[in-house]
Structure formats: C-alpha cells, structure tokens
Scaffold this active site. Sequence first.
Site, PDB file in Angstrom:
ATOM      1  N   GLU A  40      -4.844  -8.839   0.460  1.00  0.00           N
ATOM      2  CA  GLU A  40      -5.579  -8.727   1.720  1.00  0.00           C
ATOM      3  C   GLU A  40      -7.060  -8.778   1.396  1.00  0.00           C
ATOM      4  O   GLU A  40      -7.514  -8.144   0.436  1.00  0.00           O
ATOM      5  CB  GLU A  40      -5.265  -7.414   2.452  1.00  0.00           C
ATOM      6  CG  GLU A  40      -3.866  -7.343   3.026  1.00  0.00           C
ATOM      7  CD  GLU A  40      -3.578  -6.009   3.717  1.00  0.00           C
ATOM      8  OE1 GLU A  40      -4.556  -5.341   4.162  1.00  0.00           O
ATOM      9  OE2 GLU A  40      -2.395  -5.628   3.799  1.00  0.00           O
TER      10      GLU A  40
ATOM     11  N   GLU B 214       0.834  -1.207   0.000  1.00  0.00           N
ATOM     12  CA  GLU B 214       0.000   0.000   0.000  1.00  0.00           C
ATOM     13  C   GLU B 214       0.874   1.263   0.000  1.00  0.00           C
ATOM     14  O   GLU B 214       0.766   2.132   0.862  1.00  0.00           O
ATOM     15  CB  GLU B 214      -0.945   0.000   1.195  1.00  0.00           C
ATOM     16  CG  GLU B 214      -1.955  -1.133   1.159  1.00  0.00           C
ATOM     17  CD  GLU B 214      -2.963  -1.070   2.301  1.00  0.00           C
ATOM     18  OE1 GLU B 214      -2.661  -0.439   3.339  1.00  0.00           O
ATOM     19  OE2 GLU B 214      -4.055  -1.634   2.160  1.00  0.00           O
TER      20      GLU B 214
END
Length: 512
Positions: free
Chosen positions: A394, A310
């Site tokens: 995720e 991220e």
Amino acid sequence: MNSEVWINGISVGSHPYGFTPFWFDITPYLNQTGEENVIAVKVNNTGYTARWYSGSGIYRNVHLTITDPVHFSVWGAYITTPEVSIGSADVNLEVTLQNDADVVSDAHVSIKIISPGGNVVEETEWQVKIGAKEKSVFSQAVVVKDPLLWSVNSPNLYEAEMTVKDSNGKITDRYVQTFGIRSIEFSAKKGFLLNGEPLLIKGGCVHHDNGLLGSAAIDRAEERRVEIMKANGYNAIRCSHNPPSEAFLNACDRLGILVINEIFDVWEKNKFMPQGSHLFFKEYWKKDVEAWVLRDRNHPSVIMWSIGNEIGEAADTSGLRIATNLVNAVRSLDSTRAITEVMTDAGLALTGVPTWHKQSEHKGLLDVVGYNYKYQVYEEDHKLYPDRIMYASESSPFDAYESWQAVEKSPWVIGDFVWTGMDYLDESGIAIGFGTPKYFRKDRPNDQMLSNYKKLADKLSKGEQVTIDDIFNWPNKIPAVFVAWCGDIYITGEMELQMYYKNILWGNSNLG
C-alpha cells in the site's frame, strides 16, 4: 457470513467466513425423484464484522453440480507449467477422481489440451481403478509445442477438457479447466520476471464492492472494474483484504492483470471489529485456506498468495506460529507461486512502540514482503536483508513519485500498489489521512473530517481507548460521505487527478 444451509428442513452445514467459497454434497437430503426440494440459506451478518463495506446475503454466484457416482472432485483439477520456453512447455495435469459408489470402479480418463484458437494441441488418456467411496489423485504430463504464452499484453488462455468414462464407455463426468502457460520468478537481483522478462508491477489495491451496485458480484460489473483498471495503465491488482469472486479472477485472466490474492485481514486478534472473523479463525483457518487455494490455483493471473493484511500479532510469538502454519498450508496446496504478507509498524501507531524489526523472523517465512507506507526504509532494510524481495503493498497517492522511483531504481522492490486503485464504499473520508492536495476542495467537508482524525490521534497519544464509534460512526454525521475518496479512479469509474499524474510517472502518455 455466518451462513447455514438447509435441504428440505435438514441442516447440512454452516460456513462462518463470508469471503471463502464452500460446498455441500446434498445427495443424502434430497426427496424422491419428482418431488420438490427446498434449499434454505440463513445469513447472520450482524454487528461490526469488517472494516469496509462487506454487503450481506448471497452476493456471489452459486452453482448446482450434478454428477454420476464416478466424477471429478470439486476443484479437482490442478494444472501447472513447470518448464516454459518459446519452443515448448511442460504441462502437468493432476486430477482428483471420486467414486461415491459402493463398488470399485474401473474408469477411463482422457484430457485434451485446447489452444486459444480452439485447436486440440495435445491429448492424453489412461485407465484408473478407484476404490469404493474413495478419492484418488492421478497425474499426467504433456508437452505443448510452440505455446502461446499468457502475459499482461497477450493473455492467451488454454483449456483442458477432461472426461471420465465407466467400464462400459459411458461418460460419467466432463470438466473444462481454463489455464495459462506462463512462468513467474521473483528475485532480489533481477526483480519480478514474467516469462523470463523483467516487469515492473504497476498495482492498485481494490476492495470487493462494485460501487453503488454494492457487493453483488455481477459478472459484467466484475469485468468492468478490471477493464477500467487495465485501461488506466495498471497491470496488477491486490485483492484487499479477502479472496475475490470467481468472475473477478476470470476477468483478470482474460484481460491480462496480475493478481495478489489475499485471504485475511485479521487472524486471532480483533481489529476494532468485535463480531469479525477473528472469532472463528482458530477453528476454521485451515478449511478456509484449502478452499481459497484449491479454487484459485489454476488462474494464471494469480502470482502471489497473501496470508494477511497488517496483522496485529505480527511481532508476537503467536503471529510467528500462525504465519508458519499458514505458509506451510499454502505451500502444500500450491508451490508454484510466491507467498506474501502485508506488513506494517502497527505497534508504533497504536502504542508508540516500534515493532518493525521485531517482525524479522516472521518476514523471513515469506517469499516476498509487502511494505505498507514504508518506502523510506527500503534501502536500510536491503542492507540488513539483501535477499529480501519487497514491494509497496500500500502506498499513499501523495507519495506516488517516491514510491515509483524506488521501483524503477531498485530491482529488489518489484512493484507499487496504491491505496486504492478504485475508490470503495465505507471507511468514509479516510483519504484525509493521506494529506493529498486533491482532497482539500470546497465541496468536500475536509475540515470536519480532519478535526475528527486529530481527536482520534490525541486519544491514542494519551493512551485512551479508541472505540468503534470513534472510528466508524462519525463520518455518517456528515451528509453524502459514503466513500473513502482515496482512489486513483473514482467509484463510478472516472479518473481522478492523481491518476493523470500517475500515468506521467508510468510513461503512459497515450492515456488520459
């Protein structure tokens, strides 16, 4: 983190990143034979340095290596298996020899390949000449007949026993490297193949702490976590968001768990952590990547290198520049595994401006693209990028059904990694953001947590600055909240309700 090492009062070097291995040659700093030597290590892990519980101090194993002047270099063995079949396997052996002496050395190198059963199945040897104060890389190839392949169901491990002798026949160094014979392949049409066979990846993200033992990488504790994941039906672990310990990877090798080995949570941009690793990324990223790959590239369990999680600059030109450098550096050290990165639409969450498709050129650098909480766009992205290989890097426990359905029906979606496989310390109560029914229980202070999350969301929507205190300090005001509470497996090792549900999805009727 931010460690400095002294030998007998003399500083021999420092190492800022607390998750990558490092070493120093301490020979020049030692006292005369028979005199005591003092090693001192200073660690300065102060302030907000990570978004999870990092621990502090010397929390992984330390080794003292003693050699003659002619020896194998640190992480000086690289073993690959470029061609693998049931009948035979090509095993390439690349060794780096080092001569610390002031004269040229004639040396004899021998390597024995030892099977999982302890038998010598192949041998090779050769003469080498190494210049004074030089390193030299030498390669040999052998063929192993009828190999016992490494897989998640049969994690067979071989050993390469390497020795180097001087011109007088004296052994100057001996080194044993464990490895596995296996092939991996990634394809948008065929999915993930292990030894030529399709395998759906049942994954969980795992932070590095051992629950109430903290971050200390006690060998048995590291092994126990892998055992628990395996026993609960997982065949893969994403090491989020940093390189794991050697003991953890050794356990994955022995027990048959695939690994996404990840190195960075941030690059040059800060992620709410003013004392974080972004401060030294520019200066040290190359050294960190080198140590990361060289140490771990012989583990058969490792199938992907993840260069980031991220990343804040993923949609920027700076992010493209950094990703290009990272990808090139990793490939120069190991070209046998896929390179991935965990992508998200971080700009949408923080600014309200979507950035997902602005990252397309960046994603194009990767062999496999990690999608965080974005299973809804798999089909759309596949139409735009039919050769892109995807996986849920995720996923929320609440979306377990949808995430797994995508893996089962779409070969270009190779797996699903839930956040998280096992629970972890810090990010206290973050599970409330997933909206999973199991968290709404009378014995957990969810109403107060939800109220705080709403306040944070309101601040962001109004363009107000969200501080570290807003994010990380408020849970500490709630008694007994120390864990994230999002694990399929609780921090002490027991299955949570969502784990039972997941095993139904996976068809593991014998579990739970």
